[in-house]
Design an enzyme around this catalytic site. Structure first.
Site: not given
Ligand code: URA
Length: 248
Positions: A113-115
């Site tokens: 998952l992206d930051k």
């Protein structure tokens, strides 16, 4: 004939779980600090059948054993932590017990998952399981709750479902994705693939911008309401069956 559980020498098992070097864990074992089913095992060469219930049956220095190899967990990933050593910022691994960072095989995230994305992140030390969930052919459904900068324009549901949508810089169309409109700026989007920044790029392609992205489901497994951001929980076999059950 079915294969029984893997057997590991007690010192190898404990050092693989991050309790210390072979030498260090031998000291713990010889000091009589390890019990199995209530009996002290002070032989560091003792062969141990590695089964999931060991975590209940083995005590190390007064505490139940960490999850034996071949486990998976779900984390409610908070915003601002990263899944990749290549990105700056605190890593998701820092949310797990410190000893787990020394495990062999290592724990990895199941996809990323992206930051700036929160929500349901699976992690495991089981390479075969990881592959089963993220392999391009598995199509495990991932559902995202999306908050947009601008109102939907109206053709997104059809476009995302078309199987012909192209993302910038790519030469293969996206697989059909489902979208349920919640309001003019909110939607639930379910995708089977996991291309780089996929959901953000899908909305960028229709002239919008994702302000907030939260994953609440992987396969049929829902992020529990009582799992607060930053908390994790081990997955049962039933949870894992749920993960693999919903494909797109
Ligand atoms: N799509 C994105 O854009 N980001 C994620 O983290 C997951 C899916």
């Amino acid at each position: 004939m079915s294969k029984g559980p893997a057997q590991l020498r007690l010192d190898r098992l404990l050092s693989n779980l991050g309790y210390g070097s072979r030498r260090e864990v031998q000291q713990v074992i010889w000091a009589g600090l390890v019990t199995l089913d209530g009996e002290t095992i002070d032989d560091s060469d003792a062969k141990i059948a590695v089964t999931p219930d060991l975590a209940r049956r083995m005590i190390v220095d007064g505490e139940p054993l960490d999850p034996p190899p071949g486990f998976a967990l779900m984390l409610n990933k908070p915003l601002g932590v990263t899944c990749s050593h290549k990105e700056l910022g605190p890593l998701v691994y820092a949310l797990l017990p410190e000893r787990w960072r020394r495990r062999e095989p290592a724990i990895s995230t199941v996809g990323r998952l992206d930051k700036d994305t929160s929500g349901l992140l699976l992690m495991t030390d089981d390479g075969a399981l990881l592959h089963k969930i993220i392999s391009p052919r598995s199509n495990v459904a991932k559902r995202y709750n999306v908050t947009l900068d601008r109102p939907l324009r109206g053709d997104e549901v059809a476009l995302f479902a078309s199987g012909t949508m192209m993302l910038e810089g790519e030469d293969k169309p996206l697989m059909p994705a489902q979208m349920e409109v919640l309001s003019d700026k909110r939607a639930l989007v379910t995708i089977g693939e996991g291309r780089y920044h996929q959901v953000r790029r899908m909305f960028a392609a229709v002239g919008n911008h994702v302000n907030a992205l939260h994953r609440d489901r992987v396969g049929g497994l829902q992020l529990p309401d009582d799992l607060a951001p930053g908390q994790y929980r081990l997955l049962s076999d039933a949870d894992l069956s749920l993960v693999l059950e919903a494909r797109t």
